[in-house]
Design a protein around this motif. Sequence first.
Motif, mmCIF file in Angstrom:
data_model
loop_
_atom_site.group_PDB
_atom_site.id
_atom_site.type_symbol
_atom_site.label_atom_id
_atom_site.label_comp_id
_atom_site.label_asym_id
_atom_site.label_seq_id
_atom_site.Cartn_x
_atom_site.Cartn_y
_atom_site.Cartn_z
ATOM 1 N N ARG A 147 -4.688 7.627 -3.595
ATOM 2 C CA ARG A 147 -4.317 8.395 -2.396
ATOM 3 C C ARG A 147 -5.538 9.181 -1.937
ATOM 4 O O ARG A 147 -6.192 9.867 -2.725
ATOM 5 C CB ARG A 147 -3.158 9.343 -2.710
ATOM 6 N N LEU A 148 -5.878 9.067 -0.654
ATOM 7 C CA LEU A 148 -6.982 9.806 -0.048
ATOM 8 C C LEU A 148 -6.441 10.582 1.144
ATOM 9 O O LEU A 148 -5.878 9.989 2.070
ATOM 10 C CB LEU A 148 -8.085 8.858 0.422
ATOM 11 N N TYR B 101 -2.632 -1.354 -4.749
ATOM 12 C CA TYR B 101 -3.343 -2.607 -4.971
ATOM 13 C C TYR B 101 -2.427 -3.706 -5.495
ATOM 14 O O TYR B 101 -2.616 -4.873 -5.165
ATOM 15 C CB TYR B 101 -4.504 -2.374 -5.936
ATOM 16 N N ARG B 102 -1.470 -3.377 -6.334
ATOM 17 C CA ARG B 102 -0.578 -4.410 -6.871
ATOM 18 C C ARG B 102 0.257 -5.047 -5.772
ATOM 19 O O ARG B 102 0.516 -6.253 -5.796
ATOM 20 C CB ARG B 102 0.334 -3.813 -7.941
ATOM 21 N N GLU B 103 0.669 -4.246 -4.791
ATOM 22 C CA GLU B 103 1.439 -4.776 -3.670
ATOM 23 C C GLU B 103 0.538 -5.363 -2.593
ATOM 24 O O GLU B 103 1.006 -6.070 -1.700
ATOM 25 C CB GLU B 103 2.311 -3.668 -3.060
ATOM 26 N N GLY B 104 -0.760 -5.038 -2.665
ATOM 27 C CA GLY B 104 -1.694 -5.548 -1.662
ATOM 28 C C GLY B 104 -1.509 -4.922 -0.297
ATOM 29 O O GLY B 104 -1.721 -5.573 0.729
ATOM 30 N N VAL B 105 -1.112 -3.635 -0.260
ATOM 31 C CA VAL B 105 -0.891 -2.957 1.022
ATOM 32 C C VAL B 105 -1.510 -1.559 0.989
ATOM 33 O O VAL B 105 -1.720 -0.970 -0.079
ATOM 34 C CB VAL B 105 0.611 -2.830 1.365
ATOM 35 N N MET B 106 -1.791 -1.056 2.192
ATOM 36 C CA MET B 106 -2.215 0.323 2.358
ATOM 37 C C MET B 106 -1.366 0.957 3.449
ATOM 38 O O MET B 106 -1.105 0.332 4.487
ATOM 39 C CB MET B 106 -3.689 0.408 2.759
ATOM 40 N N TYR B 107 -0.921 2.193 3.209
ATOM 41 C CA TYR B 107 -0.154 2.939 4.189
ATOM 42 C C TYR B 107 -1.030 4.032 4.799
ATOM 43 O O TYR B 107 -1.673 4.795 4.088
ATOM 44 C CB TYR B 107 1.076 3.579 3.538
ATOM 45 N N PRO C 130 3.120 12.988 -9.190
ATOM 46 C CA PRO C 130 3.056 11.516 -9.084
ATOM 47 C C PRO C 130 3.756 10.961 -7.859
ATOM 48 O O PRO C 130 3.445 9.854 -7.417
ATOM 49 C CB PRO C 130 3.748 11.057 -10.376
ATOM 50 N N ASN C 131 4.709 11.706 -7.279
ATOM 51 C CA ASN C 131 5.404 11.212 -6.086
ATOM 52 C C ASN C 131 4.454 11.016 -4.911
ATOM 53 O O ASN C 131 4.757 10.249 -3.983
ATOM 54 C CB ASN C 131 6.525 12.171 -5.694
ATOM 55 N N GLN C 132 3.305 11.693 -4.940
ATOM 56 C CA GLN C 132 2.330 11.535 -3.874
ATOM 57 C C GLN C 132 1.720 10.132 -3.871
ATOM 58 O O GLN C 132 1.068 9.734 -2.899
ATOM 59 C CB GLN C 132 1.220 12.577 -4.031
ATOM 60 N N LEU C 133 1.929 9.387 -4.946
ATOM 61 C CA LEU C 133 1.413 8.032 -5.035
ATOM 62 C C LEU C 133 2.478 6.986 -4.702
ATOM 63 O O LEU C 133 2.286 5.798 -4.959
ATOM 64 C CB LEU C 133 0.832 7.782 -6.430
ATOM 65 N N ASN C 134 3.571 7.430 -4.146
ATOM 66 C CA ASN C 134 4.609 6.534 -3.635
ATOM 67 C C ASN C 134 4.711 6.729 -2.118
ATOM 68 O O ASN C 134 4.565 7.847 -1.620
ATOM 69 C CB ASN C 134 5.965 6.845 -4.275
ATOM 70 N N PRO C 135 4.959 5.649 -1.357
ATOM 71 C CA PRO C 135 5.070 5.810 0.090
ATOM 72 C C PRO C 135 6.282 6.667 0.453
ATOM 73 O O PRO C 135 7.346 6.555 -0.170
ATOM 74 C CB PRO C 135 5.229 4.371 0.600
ATOM 75 N N PRO C 136 6.143 7.558 1.448
ATOM 76 C CA PRO C 136 7.292 8.365 1.890
ATOM 77 C C PRO C 136 8.424 7.475 2.400
ATOM 78 O O PRO C 136 8.217 6.313 2.749
ATOM 79 C CB PRO C 136 6.701 9.215 3.027
ATOM 80 N N ASP D 200 10.099 1.225 6.959
ATOM 81 C CA ASP D 200 10.211 0.300 8.090
ATOM 82 C C ASP D 200 8.874 0.074 8.797
ATOM 83 O O ASP D 200 8.842 -0.476 9.905
ATOM 84 C CB ASP D 200 11.235 0.839 9.101
ATOM 85 N N ALA D 201 7.776 0.472 8.155
ATOM 86 C CA ALA D 201 6.460 0.305 8.785
ATOM 87 C C ALA D 201 6.128 -1.171 8.929
ATOM 88 O O ALA D 201 6.416 -1.987 8.049
ATOM 89 C CB ALA D 201 5.389 1.003 7.951
#
Length: 228
Positions: A57-58, A77-83, A201-207, A212-213
């Motif tokens: 997270r940045l 990285y495991r999912e291959g996505v960035m939010y 650790p919740n900061q490393l999960n998408p809100p 629906d992004a």
Amino acid sequence: MRVIIVLLTFLAACGAKNPEPCTSPALLSGQLTLSTQNEQLWAFARYMYDALGQRIRLQEMGFYQNKSFTYDALLLYREGVMYEINQQDVTCKKRALRADFHPMAVPRNASLMGQAVLGSSSGPGQGVLVDTWTGQLPDNGKEACEGNLQSSLICQFYPAARYLITVTEFGCIPISTSYKTKPFGWIVTSFFNNVIGISDPNQLNPPAFCQDALHEEPVDFFSLFHMK
């Protein structure tokens, strides 16, 4: 007495080991600054790094081409996505992440430039011992691209870039990294206020509002550090 002191010094020298390439702790959080030699970019960021779950997270703010920006990116990285997360507007963008995860580490083929004390060695707690390493990233971007947070993307888009990496001798905590690229000159990252572990650790999960992004264009080095 002098003989004993000389003997103890000799034994300490014999027992000392030469620094070896190392891997940083699997869970890290802290702050960093990033700047380019051509003065196009300066950024301050809070970072969270999870090598076990391959998540980063940045949360950034800075200037690019004399324009200010704020940016919040969660890389999975495991999912291959960035939010791309906008907490103020409660919006989210989802992008394909075209990069393999590489732990924060000193590359195994790096060469030791030397050791130094940051601060002072005059008294206890006045300084910290660091190792500085140098080398060159692989040509094809597929070999071991260990380094700091942006190394895998730099390796992919700027193959064969020269680098300097400084870490603490004890703990392999990142201090600074520099990568030399043609478009920007040296890209320098300085780390500080590092803490082993992640407080939330919740900061490393998408809100929840990111569920629906929609997918947009893939991530590259420029988009990660808001250089578009």
